[in-house]
Design a protein around this motif. Structure first.
Motif, PDB file in Angstrom:
ATOM      1  N   ALA A 135      50.904  37.508  31.731  1.00  0.00           N
ATOM      2  CA  ALA A 135      50.763  36.150  32.257  1.00  0.00           C
ATOM      3  C   ALA A 135      50.999  36.126  33.764  1.00  0.00           C
ATOM      4  O   ALA A 135      50.297  35.414  34.500  1.00  0.00           O
ATOM      5  CB  ALA A 135      51.738  35.208  31.545  1.00  0.00           C
ATOM      6  N   LEU A 136      51.967  36.899  34.217  1.00  0.00           N
ATOM      7  CA  LEU A 136      52.229  36.983  35.654  1.00  0.00           C
ATOM      8  C   LEU A 136      51.045  37.605  36.387  1.00  0.00           C
ATOM      9  O   LEU A 136      50.615  37.106  37.434  1.00  0.00           O
ATOM     10  CB  LEU A 136      53.497  37.801  35.904  1.00  0.00           C
ATOM     11  CG  LEU A 136      53.852  38.081  37.366  1.00  0.00           C
ATOM     12  CD1 LEU A 136      54.067  36.785  38.135  1.00  0.00           C
ATOM     13  CD2 LEU A 136      55.100  38.964  37.452  1.00  0.00           C
ATOM     14  N   VAL A 137      50.490  38.682  35.828  1.00  0.00           N
ATOM     15  CA  VAL A 137      49.333  39.330  36.449  1.00  0.00           C
ATOM     16  C   VAL A 137      48.133  38.389  36.452  1.00  0.00           C
ATOM     17  O   VAL A 137      47.360  38.347  37.424  1.00  0.00           O
ATOM     18  CB  VAL A 137      48.993  40.647  35.719  1.00  0.00           C
ATOM     19  CG1 VAL A 137      47.702  41.255  36.260  1.00  0.00           C
ATOM     20  CG2 VAL A 137      50.142  41.649  35.856  1.00  0.00           C
ATOM     21  N   THR A 138      47.966  37.605  35.384  1.00  0.00           N
ATOM     22  CA  THR A 138      46.889  36.625  35.342  1.00  0.00           C
ATOM     23  C   THR A 138      46.997  35.656  36.513  1.00  0.00           C
ATOM     24  O   THR A 138      45.999  35.334  37.171  1.00  0.00           O
ATOM     25  CB  THR A 138      46.932  35.844  34.010  1.00  0.00           C
ATOM     26  OG1 THR A 138      46.726  36.754  32.929  1.00  0.00           O
ATOM     27  CG2 THR A 138      45.854  34.768  33.971  1.00  0.00           C
ATOM     28  N   GLN A 139      48.212  35.196  36.785  1.00  0.00           N
ATOM     29  CA  GLN A 139      48.417  34.282  37.911  1.00  0.00           C
ATOM     30  C   GLN A 139      48.098  34.955  39.245  1.00  0.00           C
ATOM     31  O   GLN A 139      47.556  34.323  40.159  1.00  0.00           O
ATOM     32  CB  GLN A 139      49.857  33.761  37.910  1.00  0.00           C
ATOM     33  CG  GLN A 139      50.188  32.853  36.733  1.00  0.00           C
ATOM     34  CD  GLN A 139      49.226  31.687  36.607  1.00  0.00           C
ATOM     35  OE1 GLN A 139      48.972  30.972  37.573  1.00  0.00           O
ATOM     36  NE2 GLN A 139      48.684  31.500  35.414  1.00  0.00           N
ATOM     37  N   LEU A 140      48.404  36.243  39.364  1.00  0.00           N
ATOM     38  CA  LEU A 140      48.093  36.970  40.599  1.00  0.00           C
ATOM     39  C   LEU A 140      46.578  37.083  40.794  1.00  0.00           C
ATOM     40  O   LEU A 140      46.075  36.946  41.912  1.00  0.00           O
ATOM     41  CB  LEU A 140      48.728  38.360  40.568  1.00  0.00           C
ATOM     42  CG  LEU A 140      50.248  38.416  40.613  1.00  0.00           C
ATOM     43  CD1 LEU A 140      50.731  39.862  40.570  1.00  0.00           C
ATOM     44  CD2 LEU A 140      50.794  37.729  41.849  1.00  0.00           C
ATOM     45  N   ILE A 141      45.861  37.341  39.704  1.00  0.00           N
ATOM     46  CA  ILE A 141      44.396  37.438  39.795  1.00  0.00           C
ATOM     47  C   ILE A 141      43.800  36.080  40.161  1.00  0.00           C
ATOM     48  O   ILE A 141      42.883  35.984  40.981  1.00  0.00           O
ATOM     49  CB  ILE A 141      43.805  37.975  38.484  1.00  0.00           C
ATOM     50  CG1 ILE A 141      44.251  39.427  38.271  1.00  0.00           C
ATOM     51  CG2 ILE A 141      42.274  37.903  38.504  1.00  0.00           C
ATOM     52  CD1 ILE A 141      43.856  40.006  36.923  1.00  0.00           C
ATOM     53  N   LEU A 142      44.321  35.014  39.560  1.00  0.00           N
ATOM     54  CA  LEU A 142      43.844  33.678  39.898  1.00  0.00           C
ATOM     55  C   LEU A 142      44.142  33.339  41.356  1.00  0.00           C
ATOM     56  O   LEU A 142      43.322  32.706  42.041  1.00  0.00           O
ATOM     57  CB  LEU A 142      44.490  32.645  38.975  1.00  0.00           C
ATOM     58  CG  LEU A 142      43.977  32.631  37.531  1.00  0.00           C
ATOM     59  CD1 LEU A 142      44.810  31.691  36.678  1.00  0.00           C
ATOM     60  CD2 LEU A 142      42.514  32.216  37.483  1.00  0.00           C
ATOM     61  N   ALA A 143      45.313  33.776  41.834  1.00  0.00           N
ATOM     62  CA  ALA A 143      45.652  33.551  43.244  1.00  0.00           C
ATOM     63  C   ALA A 143      44.669  34.280  44.146  1.00  0.00           C
ATOM     64  O   ALA A 143      44.252  33.751  45.189  1.00  0.00           O
ATOM     65  CB  ALA A 143      47.082  34.011  43.518  1.00  0.00           C
ATOM     66  N   ALA A 144      44.281  35.491  43.747  1.00  0.00           N
ATOM     67  CA  ALA A 144      43.307  36.243  44.531  1.00  0.00           C
ATOM     68  C   ALA A 144      41.958  35.531  44.542  1.00  0.00           C
ATOM     69  O   ALA A 144      41.268  35.483  45.563  1.00  0.00           O
ATOM     70  CB  ALA A 144      43.155  37.651  43.953  1.00  0.00           C
ATOM     71  N   ALA A 145      41.588  34.963  43.412  1.00  0.00           N
ATOM     72  CA  ALA A 145      40.318  34.236  43.335  1.00  0.00           C
ATOM     73  C   ALA A 145      40.350  32.992  44.218  1.00  0.00           C
ATOM     74  O   ALA A 145      39.378  32.690  44.921  1.00  0.00           O
ATOM     75  CB  ALA A 145      40.033  33.851  41.884  1.00  0.00           C
ATOM     76  N   ARG A 146      41.472  32.293  44.193  1.00  0.00           N
ATOM     77  CA  ARG A 146      41.588  31.099  45.038  1.00  0.00           C
ATOM     78  C   ARG A 146      41.551  31.469  46.510  1.00  0.00           C
ATOM     79  O   ARG A 146      41.026  30.742  47.346  1.00  0.00           O
ATOM     80  CB  ARG A 146      42.881  30.354  44.705  1.00  0.00           C
ATOM     81  CG  ARG A 146      42.841  29.593  43.399  1.00  0.00           C
ATOM     82  CD  ARG A 146      44.011  28.641  43.284  1.00  0.00           C
ATOM     83  NE  ARG A 146      45.281  29.353  43.243  1.00  0.00           N
ATOM     84  CZ  ARG A 146      45.884  29.740  42.126  1.00  0.00           C
ATOM     85  NH1 ARG A 146      45.306  29.494  40.959  1.00  0.00           N
ATOM     86  NH2 ARG A 146      47.037  30.362  42.160  1.00  0.00           N
ATOM     87  N   GLU A 147      42.149  32.627  46.817  1.00  0.00           N
ATOM     88  CA  GLU A 147      42.177  33.075  48.208  1.00  0.00           C
ATOM     89  C   GLU A 147      40.779  33.448  48.689  1.00  0.00           C
ATOM     90  O   GLU A 147      40.413  33.226  49.843  1.00  0.00           O
ATOM     91  CB  GLU A 147      43.112  34.280  48.325  1.00  0.00           C
ATOM     92  CG  GLU A 147      43.454  34.683  49.741  1.00  0.00           C
ATOM     93  CD  GLU A 147      44.498  35.780  49.743  1.00  0.00           C
ATOM     94  OE1 GLU A 147      44.123  36.943  49.961  1.00  0.00           O
ATOM     95  OE2 GLU A 147      45.685  35.478  49.521  1.00  0.00           O
ATOM     96  N   ALA A 148      39.978  34.018  47.787  1.00  0.00           N
ATOM     97  CA  ALA A 148      38.635  34.448  48.164  1.00  0.00           C
ATOM     98  C   ALA A 148      37.632  33.293  48.153  1.00  0.00           C
ATOM     99  O   ALA A 148      36.715  33.249  48.968  1.00  0.00           O
ATOM    100  CB  ALA A 148      38.160  35.549  47.213  1.00  0.00           C
ATOM    101  N   HIS A 149      37.817  32.356  47.232  1.00  0.00           N
ATOM    102  CA  HIS A 149      36.885  31.227  47.098  1.00  0.00           C
ATOM    103  C   HIS A 149      37.685  29.953  46.881  1.00  0.00           C
ATOM    104  O   HIS A 149      38.624  29.934  46.090  1.00  0.00           O
ATOM    105  CB  HIS A 149      35.952  31.424  45.885  1.00  0.00           C
ATOM    106  CG  HIS A 149      35.269  32.756  45.859  1.00  0.00           C
ATOM    107  ND1 HIS A 149      34.215  33.065  46.684  1.00  0.00           N
ATOM    108  CD2 HIS A 149      35.496  33.854  45.100  1.00  0.00           C
ATOM    109  CE1 HIS A 149      33.820  34.301  46.429  1.00  0.00           C
ATOM    110  NE2 HIS A 149      34.582  34.804  45.482  1.00  0.00           N
ATOM    111  N   ARG A 150      37.285  28.902  47.525  1.00  0.00           N
ATOM    112  CA  ARG A 150      37.989  27.636  47.324  1.00  0.00           C
ATOM    113  C   ARG A 150      37.799  27.124  45.895  1.00  0.00           C
ATOM    114  O   ARG A 150      38.637  26.434  45.356  1.00  0.00           O
ATOM    115  CB  ARG A 150      37.479  26.591  48.327  1.00  0.00           C
ATOM    116  CG  ARG A 150      37.891  26.888  49.759  1.00  0.00           C
ATOM    117  CD  ARG A 150      37.540  25.748  50.675  1.00  0.00           C
ATOM    118  NE  ARG A 150      37.993  26.012  52.027  1.00  0.00           N
ATOM    119  CZ  ARG A 150      37.816  25.172  53.038  1.00  0.00           C
ATOM    120  NH1 ARG A 150      37.207  24.017  52.832  1.00  0.00           N
ATOM    121  NH2 ARG A 150      38.252  25.484  54.254  1.00  0.00           N
ATOM    122  N   ASP A 151      36.675  27.441  45.312  1.00  0.00           N
ATOM    123  CA  ASP A 151      36.398  27.007  43.945  1.00  0.00           C
ATOM    124  C   ASP A 151      36.068  28.241  43.098  1.00  0.00           C
ATOM    125  O   ASP A 151      34.907  28.549  42.851  1.00  0.00           O
ATOM    126  CB  ASP A 151      35.225  26.032  43.925  1.00  0.00           C
ATOM    127  CG  ASP A 151      34.981  25.481  42.517  1.00  0.00           C
ATOM    128  OD1 ASP A 151      35.905  25.564  41.692  1.00  0.00           O
ATOM    129  OD2 ASP A 151      33.862  24.997  42.262  1.00  0.00           O
TER     130      ASP A 151
END
Length: 221
Positions: A135-151
């Motif tokens: 679950a923690l790693v999932t949040q890190l991947i989502l953070a990376a996605a948000r950082e790369a794309h606003r949506d």
């Protein structure tokens, strides 16, 4: 003058002493081969005292799994700093994971080798820890996605799959690193970072790898 009585050790301290001895014994000898006699001897207490504190071999093993799982999870969480860029968060989390498993090889053997292979409820304890880290790693991947794309346009199932793959790779690599002389925690973390982040970086940049198209199967006559 009468003899000076030795100070009685607090129960919590004595119990941790027993758990230390049990983790070492279970980690090095395995659950089935470990005996309560050798655990008591290593802890410097009587076998009846081990049973008094921890009831049975099964309860003792469960207590070891829970303690080691909590320590590993806390180490990973403490290593991740939300104010860092996404790749640094993942790097620090991986480094914390490999540092902890390298410093506690018996504890990692209890979790990765023993807890998973001796049935319920031991495997359930390991699974709970694994799910928390995933679950923690999932949040890190989502953070990376948000950082790369606003949506970010990453399906939830794909993100969960990426997290599971990364956690599984980390587990296997930790077991290999602990069994391979000269491999440091930093090297293990860098190996997995190079393996994972190159692919994640392309994914976040909108360059996912796509499997080749399946050839059309001839219809049955």
């Amino acid at each position: 003058m009468g003899a000076v009585k030795s100070k009685r050790m607090p129960r919590a301290v004595r119990e941790q002493q027993m758990l230390d001895a049990a983790v070492r014994t279970f980690g090095q000898r395995g659950y089935m081969a470990a005996s309560m006699d050798e655990i008591a001897e290593l802890a410097g207490v009587s076998k009846p005292l081990v049973y008094l504190y921890l009831n049975s071999k099964e309860d003792l093993f469960t207590a070891c799994i829970r303690r080691e799982a909590a320590a590993l999870t806390e180490a990973v969480r403490a290593g991740v700093h939300p104010d860092l860029p996404a790749d640094r968060q993942l790097w620090e989390g991986l480094r914390a994971f490999f540092t902890h498993t390298a410093r506690n090889p018996d504890g990692w053997a209890v979790l990765h080798l023993q807890a998973r292979t001796h049935g319920e409820p031991f495997a359930a304890e390991f699974t709970a820890m694994r799910e928390e880290i995933a679950a923690l790693v999932t949040q890190l991947i989502l953070a990376a996605a948000r950082e790369a794309h606003r949506d970010p346009d990453l399906p939830e199932r794909e993100v969960a799959g990426l997290a599971e793959a990364l956690v599984g790779a980390a587990e296997s690599l930790a077991a290999w690193a602990n069994a391979t002389p000269g491999v440091t925690a930093r090297q293990a973390a860098a190996t997995l970072m190079n393996f994972a982040w190159a692919g994640l970086g392309d994914l976040m940049a909108g360059r996912p790898w796509s499997p080749p198209e399946e050839p059309e199967r001839a219809q049955a006559g």
